[in-house]
Design a protein around this motif. Structure first.
Motif, PDB file in Angstrom:
ATOM      1  N   LEU A 203      15.972   2.026 -47.876  1.00 42.59           N
ATOM      2  CA  LEU A 203      15.978   2.696 -49.182  1.00 42.59           C
ATOM      3  C   LEU A 203      14.817   2.187 -50.046  1.00 42.59           C
ATOM      4  O   LEU A 203      14.183   2.961 -50.772  1.00 42.59           O
ATOM      5  CB  LEU A 203      17.317   2.453 -49.889  1.00 42.59           C
ATOM      6  CG  LEU A 203      17.563   3.333 -51.120  1.00 42.59           C
ATOM      7  CD1 LEU A 203      17.785   4.786 -50.724  1.00 42.59           C
ATOM      8  CD2 LEU A 203      18.758   2.827 -51.922  1.00 42.59           C
ATOM      9  N   GLN A 204      14.541   0.889 -49.916  1.00 40.20           N
ATOM     10  CA  GLN A 204      13.448   0.302 -50.707  1.00 40.20           C
ATOM     11  C   GLN A 204      12.104   0.961 -50.365  1.00 40.20           C
ATOM     12  O   GLN A 204      11.265   1.160 -51.236  1.00 40.20           O
ATOM     13  CB  GLN A 204      13.390  -1.203 -50.447  1.00 40.20           C
ATOM     14  CG  GLN A 204      12.372  -1.946 -51.297  1.00 40.20           C
ATOM     15  CD  GLN A 204      12.720  -1.921 -52.783  1.00 40.20           C
ATOM     16  OE1 GLN A 204      13.640  -2.591 -53.213  1.00 40.20           O
ATOM     17  NE2 GLN A 204      11.982  -1.145 -53.559  1.00 40.20           N
ATOM     18  N   GLU A 205      11.928   1.328 -49.082  1.00 37.66           N
ATOM     19  CA  GLU A 205      10.677   1.985 -48.675  1.00 37.66           C
ATOM     20  C   GLU A 205      10.487   3.333 -49.378  1.00 37.66           C
ATOM     21  O   GLU A 205       9.383   3.827 -49.498  1.00 37.66           O
ATOM     22  CB  GLU A 205      10.663   2.216 -47.153  1.00 37.66           C
ATOM     23  CG  GLU A 205      10.424   0.954 -46.348  1.00 37.66           C
ATOM     24  CD  GLU A 205      10.651   1.185 -44.859  1.00 37.66           C
ATOM     25  OE1 GLU A 205      10.613   2.363 -44.419  1.00 37.66           O
ATOM     26  OE2 GLU A 205      10.883   0.185 -44.145  1.00 37.66           O
ATOM     27  N   LEU A 206      11.596   3.926 -49.827  1.00 33.81           N
ATOM     28  CA  LEU A 206      11.550   5.255 -50.462  1.00 33.81           C
ATOM     29  C   LEU A 206      11.655   5.153 -51.976  1.00 33.81           C
ATOM     30  O   LEU A 206      11.849   6.165 -52.663  1.00 33.81           O
ATOM     31  CB  LEU A 206      12.711   6.114 -49.927  1.00 33.81           C
ATOM     32  CG  LEU A 206      12.759   6.279 -48.409  1.00 33.81           C
ATOM     33  CD1 LEU A 206      14.062   6.950 -47.976  1.00 33.81           C
ATOM     34  CD2 LEU A 206      11.562   7.079 -47.922  1.00 33.81           C
ATOM     35  N   THR A 207      11.575   3.950 -52.510  1.00 37.48           N
ATOM     36  CA  THR A 207      11.792   3.700 -53.934  1.00 37.48           C
ATOM     37  C   THR A 207      10.705   2.752 -54.416  1.00 37.48           C
ATOM     38  O   THR A 207      10.459   1.723 -53.781  1.00 37.48           O
ATOM     39  CB  THR A 207      13.173   3.025 -54.145  1.00 37.48           C
ATOM     40  OG1 THR A 207      14.151   3.749 -53.401  1.00 37.48           O
ATOM     41  CG2 THR A 207      13.561   2.986 -55.607  1.00 37.48           C
TER      42      THR A 207
END
Lengths: 231, 223
Positions: A203-207
């Motif tokens: 999720l961090q990669e997309l945020t």
């Protein structure tokens, strides 16, 4: 396992679960409008429409359409028992004056401090439209956003700072995406729920801004086909 | 005997001058005085400033006024609604000016004029692009922008019932901007589905009292 993002109905269903008995709620156009159909049975939530309806119901059953009953998106709607009509200035008095408990809105972008951008992409070919977005962002007691986690190109829409012009600064308290539920807090973005197979790292990669996982985090697993309330 | 009813929509919009500010009630296609807008097109006034929530629909009413070049400026909150191609063409040709305002700011500015007040401070749009250039004040720790009253020379109103004094009632969400616009213009003109006898309307159900209304014309039922 590849995480399966939520569809529009599932996102609306999730947001609807957080509406409490007795809440007065305004639904923005788009996915938020769908939330009215997914309030748990037996729970009374009163929906407000900016064009002067307090006590708005679900979309009409076939044959029950009334051309004098439209919602904020100009779709046909209904009135529930106990509902009433007000004129526009009073509808916005309710919005601006802090009388609504919750406003569910769509967004183009949200920042890590809860800035909201949802009224213009500054496309020179089309006029901008603000409607009631700024009134709602400033006036409702709790602003919650429902949006896809990334753009169609896969780029983050939860950003350190919004790139589009703001609707209002620091107003968003909770974000429901197709991947997660995230709270905006003074300590930063706290992930409350993740869809099955999703990890904080993915999720961090997309945020863009830093995410923190709540110690009490849960799996976000709405019904495959949430059951809509009938009119 | 007071009788505000006129026989035709042409009589209803007679005297509207070039350069007028016209308040056009309605939300999307609901509660719009399309017959009065058509009559205003026939009447021929030009260089109009239109105050409305949206920017016209299809090829009739407000859209026709825009496509025939009668409109100099549109003050609205959400032009991108329904078939707004007449507005879009004029916007792209830069033949009209758009002033975009938050929806609640439009309605409150009109109520402010109706109430005889000189303006108000609002937190809406403060710190955003739409608040740029407006006077600001911090009130109880929150930034506000100053909004001036907004007055119409003419208001074009759609109601359901009227009596000969001009008391009005509406149908459901077709009420929308009609009551606040009816209060905020020098000349308030109303198209209604039907006239009723004085005293026939339940006094508790009169939404717009006659004091705000100048002319009424019957056009028959429509949404």
């Amino acid at each position: 396992m590849t995480p399966e993002p939520l569809n529009r109905e599932q996102m609306a269903w999730r947001a609807a679960q957080d509406l409490r008995e007795g809440d007065y709620v305004n639904l923005g156009i788009g996915i938020p409008t769908l939330a009215a159909s997914y309030v748990p049975p037996g729970r009374e939530v009163i929906f407000h429409s900016e064009n002067g309806i307090l006590g708005m119901g679900p979309k009409p059953a076939p044959g029950k359409e009334d051309p004098y009953m439209v919602d904020a998106g100009k779709n046909l709607t209904t009135l529930v028992a106990g509902g009433c009509f007000v004129h526009h200035a009073d509808a916005f008095l309710m919005i601006r004056g802090g009388h609504l408990d919750v406003s569910l809105l769509g967004a183009f972008e949200v920042s890590e401090t809860g800035d909201l951008a949802n009224w213009t992409t500054e496309d020179p070919a089309f006029p901008p439209g603000v409607g009631g977005a700024m009134d709602l962002a400033v006036g409702a007691r709790a602003i919650r956003v429902i949006m896809e986690h990334t753009s169609k190109k896969g780029e983050p829409r939860i950003l350190k700072a919004c790139t589009y012009p703001l609707t209002a600064a620091g107003c968003v308290k909770r974000i429901y995406t197709n991947l997660a539920v995230i709270d905006v807090t003074p300590q930063g973005l706290i992930v409350l729920e993740l869809i099955p197979g999703m990890t904080l790292e993915k999720l961090q990669e997309l945020t863009e801004p830093r995410l923190q996982l709540s110690p009490d985090w849960k799996v976000l697993a709405p019904p495959a086909a949430p059951k809509a309330r009938a009119a | 005997m007071i009788d505000k009813q006129v026989k035709t929509t042409a009589e209803a919009v007679a005297g509207v001058r070039d350069g007028s500010t016209v308040l056009v009630a309605g939300f999307g296609a609901v509660g719009v005085a399309d017959n009065l807008l058509e009559a205003l097109h026939e009447q021929g006034a030009r260089e109009l400033t239109i105050v409305a929530n949206n920017s016209g629909n299809g090829d009739y009413g407000l859209a026709r006024l825009i496509s025939s070049g009668r409109v100099r400026k549109v003050i609205c909150s959400f032009p991108r609604s329904g078939d707004y191609s007449a507005f879009l063409n004029a916007y792209r040709a830069k033949s009209l000016e758009l002033e975009l305002l938050p929806q609640g700011t439009i309605s409150e500015r009109m109520r402010c004029h109706a109430a005889g007040l000189g303006g108000f401070f609002s937190p809406v749009s403060a710190g955003t692009k739409l608040g740029e250039g407006k006077e600001t004040r911090e009130i109880d720790g929150r930034l506000h922008v100053f909004e001036k009253p907004l007055k119409g020379d003419v208001a074009l109103i759609k109601a359901n019932k009227a009596d000969r004094w001009g008391n009005l009632s509406y149908i459901k969400s077709a009420r929308n901007f009609n009551p606040v616009m009816a209060m905020a213009a020098d000349l308030t003109v109303v198209e209604v589905d039907q006239m009723v006898e004085l005293g026939e309307m339940d006094p508790e159900a009169v939404v717009t009292p006659s004091i705000f209304v100048d002319r009424v014309v019957v056009v028959g039922a429509s949404a």
